[in-house]
Scaffold this motif. Structure first.
Motif, PDB file in Angstrom:
ATOM      1  N   MET A  33     -53.795  23.854 -10.967  1.00 35.69           N
ATOM      2  CA  MET A  33     -54.582  25.033 -11.303  1.00 35.69           C
ATOM      3  C   MET A  33     -55.756  25.259 -10.352  1.00 35.69           C
ATOM      4  SD  MET A  33     -53.036  26.488 -13.690  1.00 35.69           S
ATOM      5  CE  MET A  33     -51.824  26.202 -14.975  1.00 35.69           C
ATOM      6  N   GLU A  34     -56.004  24.300  -9.454  1.00 33.05           N
ATOM      7  CA  GLU A  34     -57.094  24.432  -8.487  1.00 33.05           C
ATOM      8  C   GLU A  34     -56.608  24.536  -7.055  1.00 33.05           C
ATOM      9  OE1 GLU A  34     -60.651  21.689 -10.154  1.00 33.05           O
ATOM     10  OE2 GLU A  34     -58.788  20.601  -9.765  1.00 33.05           O
ATOM     11  N   ASP A  57     -55.443  31.110  -8.271  1.00 34.41           N
ATOM     12  CA  ASP A  57     -55.416  30.222  -9.433  1.00 34.41           C
ATOM     13  C   ASP A  57     -55.486  30.989 -10.747  1.00 34.41           C
ATOM     14  OD1 ASP A  57     -55.241  27.963  -7.808  1.00 34.41           O
ATOM     15  OD2 ASP A  57     -57.423  27.789  -7.631  1.00 34.41           O
TER      16      ASP A  57
END
Length: 559
Positions: A238-239, A411
């Motif tokens: 997610m990053e 993201d």
């Protein structure tokens, strides 16, 4: 000896032991008679349960400590020694060090000839590969006169051999990372990049310059290879989109800044000064990276931890989580297996092969476009060679705008798509924006080519190149992030395959640039590239929609 958990035991009973105090870990192990533990078969059900829990975060393997089976891992999901748990500033600082070196590596401070040089007409036959030397530079003509070289093919090879170094470097550095860690290998590669600049600056003949430039390219491949693996080490799925955008700033903006700086700086002090400049900047960044850099490779960090525990408690049965399936592998075995990985990935995974081909075609379009730009603004718009570097501001602006959008939205879009998919984040979601971006590439190419052909105001083709830069940033970064997410645990090998394939294209394809533009002109020459770009729109959309099915039907088995 601790008995293995029964098959029906709860997950909590099979969970890893978490040390609350790292300093007392070895002592508590010794006091508990853990030295008598024998290695038990590792139950892959533990891994499967962890994968289900970690799916939303995108961390496929948590690699937790499981002393019941003599597995050495992290002391819990929040272990501060795990690079993913480092403070955010620390993680981005480590990544920026690699990105800065990528910037220096890709800056082509190539000197230019005097505007009135009769030799400037030879430019149409001398092509510089972008990301190593991203402009058709007449400075090589000064070098030819000094070395009394009249071999045109050798002149071109002097430049393209640098990109060949990038093609071979990843195949060497990726496996070395699995043995010595990313930091040591990156330091070694950076030092080679810096040291061989001295050889280039002092080269007594053109043959030695070819050798030194190849070694420079080999060293420069380190940051290109290790960057993707470092992103995988430091950031969750997610990053990783924003992290990939940060890393891309260096390698993609270097070729834009280089021609500008080279045009105004190097011409006045000679072609050798370009290498002294790279030596100074590269040496400075390498020094910073050596002093402040930290190891991020989880397998290497856990192997160090396992070695320390074996020594402190006297139990040779303890094994690194990542080596649990092959506990007897030597360093030679690890190197050979890792060396084969990029090749195996291309052979076993249609997705990896398609992405390598796709990225090579997109980079090929960029390489061929770059070969025309200085010639266009010198011949068509009568800019002197010093100022031709300014023509790169258009594509640089597009890259910058694309970088901002990708960095801010990648993201967040992934999280929205994952939420709509029952909380499951699929790697193909990274490609959701690429189809839109790549649709602008033929627009920019048509715009640039026909505005030059019709000799419109110079700002018009520069605006066209803004579209090109904007579109390419929306393709390069998502594909790189996709490869990192799709091949968790093997991201370095995946990016090694990607880098090597596109570098081979970068070393060879520019040779076709001058004949193409000479025969077709700038209008139809760039239109040909635009038609190729049009053909690249459907594949990325199909990969976004159906790529997951293809990837899951052809899993990669490398160990």
């Amino acid at each position: 000896m601790a008995a293995p958990s029964p098959p029906g035991s709860s997950k909590s009973s099979m969970r890893s032991v978490v040390f609350e105090n790292r300093g007392s870990s070895a002592k508590s192990l010794a006091d508990s008679s853990m030295t008598d533990i024998e290695l038990q078969p590792y139950d892959d059900d533990i891994k499967e349960d962890d994968e289900k829990e970690a799916h939303l975060q995108g961390d496929v393997e948590q690699a937790l400590m499981d002393l019941e089976h003599c597995i050495v891992g992290w002391d819990g999901v929040d272990d501060p020694q795990n690079p993913k748990n480092w403070p955010r500033k620390e993680r981005y600082r480590s990544l920026m060090m690699i990105s800065l070196m990528g910037f220096v590596m890709s800056v082509p401070l190539t000197p230019t000839a005097h505007p009135n040089s009769k030799d400037f007409n030879q430019l149409t036959n001398i092509l510089f590969s972008p990301l190593a030397s991203s402009m058709v530079s007449p400075g090589v003509l000064i070098m030819n006169r000094e070395f009394k070289n009249r071999n045109l093919e050798l002149t071109t090879f002097v430049i393209s051999v640098n990109v060949l170094g990038w093609a071979f470097g990843p195949l060497l550095f990726a496996p070395l990372c699995d043995i010595f860690g990313r930091r040591r290998v990156l330091d070694f590669a950076n030092m080679n990049f810096v040291i061989w600049q001295i050889g280039c600056a002092l080269a007594p003949n053109i043959s030695s310059l070819v050798v030194f430039r190849f070694l420079v390219g080999l060293g420069g491949a380190g940051c290109l290879t290790i960057g993707g693996g470092t992103i995988s080490d430091l950031f969750s799925t997610m990053e990783s989109g924003a992290a990939s955008a940060v890393f891309a700033m260096g390698p993609l903006f270097g070729p834009v800044v280089g021609p500008i700086a080279g045009g105004f700086l190097a011409q006045r002090v000679g072609w050798r000064y370009a290498y002294w400049t790279l030596l100074a900047f590269g040496g400075f960044i390498t020094t910073l990276a050596t002093i402040f850099g930290r190891e991020t490779h989880p397998a290497v960090l856990l192997e160090r931890k396992a070695a320390a525990l074996r020594k402190s408690i006297g139990n040779p049965a303890l094994i690194n989580y990542y080596y649990r399936h092959h506990p007897e592998r030597t360093r030679k075995d690890i190197f050979i297996d890792s060396f084969k990985r990029p090749i195996k990935m291309v052979v076993q995974s249609p997705i990896c092969a398609i992405m390598c081909l796709y990225m090579s075609i997109m980079y090929g379009i960029l390489y061929l476009l770059f070969t025309s730009m200085p010639l266009v603004f010198y011949q068509k718009y009568s800019w002197d060679p010093e100022k031709t570097g300014l023509s790169y501001l258009g594509i640089g602006t597009g890259l910058f705008l694309g970088l901002i959008i990708i960095g801010k939205s990648s993201d967040s879009i992934l999280m929205k798509l994952a939420a709509a998919n029952g909380g499951v984040a699929e790697p193909e979601m990274r490609l959701s924006m690429s189809a839109g971006f790549v649709s602008l590439l033929p627009v920019g190419l048509f715009w640039y080519g026909w505005s030059v052909e019709n000799h419109t105001h110079w700002i018009v083709p520069i605006i066209g190149m803004m579209f090109v830069g904007f579109a390419l940033m929306g393709v390069f970064v998502p594909i790189q992030t996709y490869m990192i997410d799709a091949f968790k645990g093997y991201s370095a090998a995946a990016l090694a395959a990607l880098t090597s394939s596109r570098s081979v294209v970068g070393a060879v394809l520019p040779l076709a640039g001058a004949p193409m533009y000479k025969k077709l002109g700038y209008g139809w020459g760039n239109s040909l590239l635009a038609f190729v770009a049009l053909a690249m729109i459907p594949p990325v959309w199909l990969l976004y929609k159906r790529g997951g099915q293809l990837r899951k039907r052809n899993p990669v088995r490398l160990d």
